[in-house]
Design a protein around this motif. Structure first.
Motif, PDB file in Angstrom:
ATOM      1  N   ILE A  69       0.748  -1.208  -0.072  1.00  0.00           N
ATOM      2  CA  ILE A  69       0.183   0.136  -0.179  1.00  0.00           C
ATOM      3  C   ILE A  69       0.970   1.236   0.001  1.00  0.00           C
ATOM      4  N   LYS A  70       0.444   2.122  -0.960  1.00  0.00           N
ATOM      5  CA  LYS A  70       1.348   3.356  -1.006  1.00  0.00           C
ATOM      6  C   LYS A  70       1.071   4.262   0.344  1.00  0.00           C
ATOM      7  N   ASN A  71       2.198   5.105   0.599  1.00  0.00           N
ATOM      8  CA  ASN A  71       1.847   5.968   1.853  1.00  0.00           C
ATOM      9  C   ASN A  71       1.369   7.034   1.261  1.00  0.00           C
ATOM     10  N   PRO A  72       0.545   7.756   2.189  1.00  0.00           N
ATOM     11  CA  PRO A  72      -0.354   8.750   1.848  1.00  0.00           C
ATOM     12  C   PRO A  72       0.583  10.005   1.607  1.00  0.00           C
ATOM     13  N   ASN A  73       1.706   9.898   2.125  1.00  0.00           N
ATOM     14  CA  ASN A  73       2.751  11.288   1.663  1.00  0.00           C
ATOM     15  C   ASN A  73       3.365  10.869   0.216  1.00  0.00           C
ATOM     16  N   ASP A  74       3.213   9.715  -0.262  1.00  0.00           N
ATOM     17  CA  ASP A  74       4.007   9.509  -1.705  1.00  0.00           C
ATOM     18  C   ASP A  74       2.829   9.768  -2.637  1.00  0.00           C
ATOM     19  N   ASP A  75       3.502  10.786  -3.576  1.00  0.00           N
ATOM     20  CA  ASP A  75       2.643  11.415  -4.808  1.00  0.00           C
ATOM     21  C   ASP A  75       2.422  10.184  -5.649  1.00  0.00           C
ATOM     22  N   GLY A  76       2.989   9.319  -5.900  1.00  0.00           N
ATOM     23  CA  GLY A  76       3.014   8.017  -6.851  1.00  0.00           C
ATOM     24  C   GLY A  76       3.452   8.292  -8.191  1.00  0.00           C
ATOM     25  N   LYS A  77       4.038   9.463  -8.485  1.00  0.00           N
ATOM     26  CA  LYS A  77       4.499   9.824  -9.627  1.00  0.00           C
ATOM     27  C   LYS A  77       5.939   9.138  -9.853  1.00  0.00           C
ATOM     28  N   TYR A  78       6.022   8.501 -11.029  1.00  0.00           N
ATOM     29  CA  TYR A  78       7.253   7.846 -11.492  1.00  0.00           C
ATOM     30  C   TYR A  78       8.158   9.162 -11.957  1.00  0.00           C
ATOM     31  N   PRO A  79       9.517   8.920 -11.827  1.00  0.00           N
ATOM     32  CA  PRO A  79      10.613  10.006 -12.395  1.00  0.00           C
ATOM     33  C   PRO A  79      10.464  10.042 -13.651  1.00  0.00           C
ATOM     34  N   TYR A  80       9.915   9.190 -14.355  1.00  0.00           N
ATOM     35  CA  TYR A  80      10.006   9.227 -15.973  1.00  0.00           C
ATOM     36  C   TYR A  80       8.785   8.248 -16.471  1.00  0.00           C
ATOM     37  N   ASP A  81       8.240   8.569 -17.518  1.00  0.00           N
ATOM     38  CA  ASP A  81       7.316   7.521 -18.336  1.00  0.00           C
ATOM     39  C   ASP A  81       7.622   6.423 -18.750  1.00  0.00           C
ATOM     40  N   ALA A  82       6.950   5.508 -19.362  1.00  0.00           N
ATOM     41  CA  ALA A  82       7.255   4.263 -19.995  1.00  0.00           C
ATOM     42  C   ALA A  82       8.118   4.432 -21.240  1.00  0.00           C
ATOM     43  N   ILE A  83       8.210   5.496 -21.902  1.00  0.00           N
ATOM     44  CA  ILE A  83       9.056   5.880 -23.096  1.00  0.00           C
ATOM     45  C   ILE A  83      10.672   5.922 -22.402  1.00  0.00           C
ATOM     46  N   GLY A  84      10.333   6.805 -21.146  1.00  0.00           N
ATOM     47  CA  GLY A  84      11.810   6.726 -20.387  1.00  0.00           C
ATOM     48  C   GLY A  84      12.469   5.459 -20.032  1.00  0.00           C
ATOM     49  N   SER A  85      11.374   4.572 -19.662  1.00  0.00           N
ATOM     50  CA  SER A  85      11.676   3.368 -19.317  1.00  0.00           C
ATOM     51  C   SER A  85      12.649   2.427 -20.384  1.00  0.00           C
ATOM     52  N   ALA A  86      11.765   2.742 -21.579  1.00  0.00           N
ATOM     53  CA  ALA A  86      12.381   1.925 -23.045  1.00  0.00           C
ATOM     54  C   ALA A  86      13.706   2.727 -23.097  1.00  0.00           C
ATOM     55  N   LEU A  87      13.839   3.902 -23.006  1.00  0.00           N
ATOM     56  CA  LEU A  87      15.171   4.603 -23.391  1.00  0.00           C
ATOM     57  C   LEU A  87      16.281   4.256 -22.405  1.00  0.00           C
ATOM     58  N   ARG A  88      15.927   3.892 -21.175  1.00  0.00           N
ATOM     59  CA  ARG A  88      17.127   3.718 -20.159  1.00  0.00           C
ATOM     60  C   ARG A  88      17.290   2.360 -20.136  1.00  0.00           C
ATOM     61  N   HIS A  89      16.286   1.413 -20.396  1.00  0.00           N
ATOM     62  CA  HIS A  89      16.517  -0.020 -20.079  1.00  0.00           C
ATOM     63  C   HIS A  89      16.037  -0.948 -20.896  1.00  0.00           C
ATOM     64  N   GLY A  90      15.462  -0.484 -22.116  1.00  0.00           N
ATOM     65  CA  GLY A  90      14.955  -1.393 -23.389  1.00  0.00           C
ATOM     66  C   GLY A  90      13.549  -1.559 -23.352  1.00  0.00           C
ATOM     67  N   PRO A  91      13.005  -2.699 -23.993  1.00  0.00           N
ATOM     68  CA  PRO A  91      11.494  -2.892 -23.949  1.00  0.00           C
ATOM     69  C   PRO A  91      10.970  -3.754 -23.072  1.00  0.00           C
ATOM     70  N   ALA A  92      11.663  -4.414 -22.301  1.00  0.00           N
ATOM     71  CA  ALA A  92      11.155  -5.128 -20.984  1.00  0.00           C
ATOM     72  C   ALA A  92      10.373  -4.225 -20.147  1.00  0.00           C
ATOM     73  N   PRO A  93      11.054  -3.269 -19.502  1.00  0.00           N
ATOM     74  CA  PRO A  93      10.307  -2.586 -18.725  1.00  0.00           C
ATOM     75  C   PRO A  93       9.019  -1.539 -18.990  1.00  0.00           C
ATOM     76  N   PHE A  94       9.521  -1.313 -20.558  1.00  0.00           N
ATOM     77  CA  PHE A  94       8.299  -0.648 -21.397  1.00  0.00           C
ATOM     78  C   PHE A  94       7.165  -1.293 -21.339  1.00  0.00           C
ATOM     79  N   LEU A  95       7.191  -2.440 -21.645  1.00  0.00           N
ATOM     80  CA  LEU A  95       6.309  -3.332 -22.174  1.00  0.00           C
ATOM     81  C   LEU A  95       5.491  -3.688 -20.747  1.00  0.00           C
ATOM     82  N   THR A  96       6.281  -4.064 -19.689  1.00  0.00           N
ATOM     83  CA  THR A  96       5.721  -4.375 -18.476  1.00  0.00           C
ATOM     84  C   THR A  96       4.755  -3.173 -17.826  1.00  0.00           C
ATOM     85  N   ARG A  97       5.328  -2.008 -17.973  1.00  0.00           N
ATOM     86  CA  ARG A  97       4.638  -0.872 -17.483  1.00  0.00           C
ATOM     87  C   ARG A  97       3.366  -0.708 -18.500  1.00  0.00           C
TER      88      ARG A  97
END
Length: 197
Positions: A69-97
């Motif tokens: 369960i997310k902490n109420p003080n956690d905004d839940g925002k990722y530091p980058y979007d799914a495209i950012g995952s693809a650019l940083r780490h390839g297709p696997a995290p992109f497709l999972t997201r």
């Protein structure tokens, strides 16, 4: 007539103790000024010890529903979007997201809680793990043995360019070659295993 001036020969051995005294005094004065300018922090003297406790909004585990369960003080925002995952780490995290966002979020929350890190650091680590779990685990083992910590959220421009080339150029070309080969194999006359000879 010219008068000869009488000069006194000054030897280095005569002035050396005075030079050393002044030099030592200057060095001590500079060290004292530097010490107080940094408030003693250079040597750890007189400095207040900082608390090692973090005030990160860490998630909690709900045993009833078997979910993080997310902490109420956690905004839940990722530091980058799914495209950012693809650019940083390839297709696997992109497709999972894209295809399994809930499982991805649970992985991020679990990593935040167990490693006691921020959402940004947890996201980078989960992406790296999804991309290559063996290399990620090896790096974590090396970090425990004293190696520097890797920032998996950092975008390497060279890696991003290579990922873009693969995504936009090589992958479509490979798919085209495979489809053309299969099409020729099925539709071309001649003996074929698929056609049953």
């Amino acid at each position: 007539p010219l008068r000869a001036k009488k000069t006194k020969n000054i030897l280095l051995s005569d002035i050396f103790p005075e030079i050393m005294t002044r030099l030592t005094f200057t060095i001590l004065l500079a060290a004292t000024i530097l010490f107080f300018a940094t408030k003693g922090q250079a040597f750890g003297v007189f400095s207040k010890t900082k608390s090692t406790k973090t005030s990160l909004p860490l998630p909690t585990f709900d045993e009833k529903n078997n979910r993080w369960i997310k902490n109420p003080n956690d905004d839940g925002k990722y530091p980058y979007d799914a495209i950012g995952s693809a650019l940083r780490h390839g297709p696997a995290p992109f497709l999972t997201r894209l295809t399994n966002a809930d499982e991805y979020e649970q992985g991020v929350l679990k990593y935040m809680a167990t490693a006691k890190v921020s959402r940004a650091e947890a996201t980078g680590n989960i992406d790296a793990k999804l991309n290559n779990a063996v290399d990620w685990a090896y790096q974590k083992m090396e970090e425990k043995n004293g190696k520097p910590k890797v920032d998996y959220t950092r975008l390497d421009k060279k890696q991003a360019a290579l990922t873009a080339i693969w995504a936009l150029g090589i992958t479509p070309l490979a798919i085209n070659v495979i489809l053309s080969t299969v099409d020729q194999f099925i539709n071309a006359p001649g003996p074929s295993v698929i056609k049953g000879l």
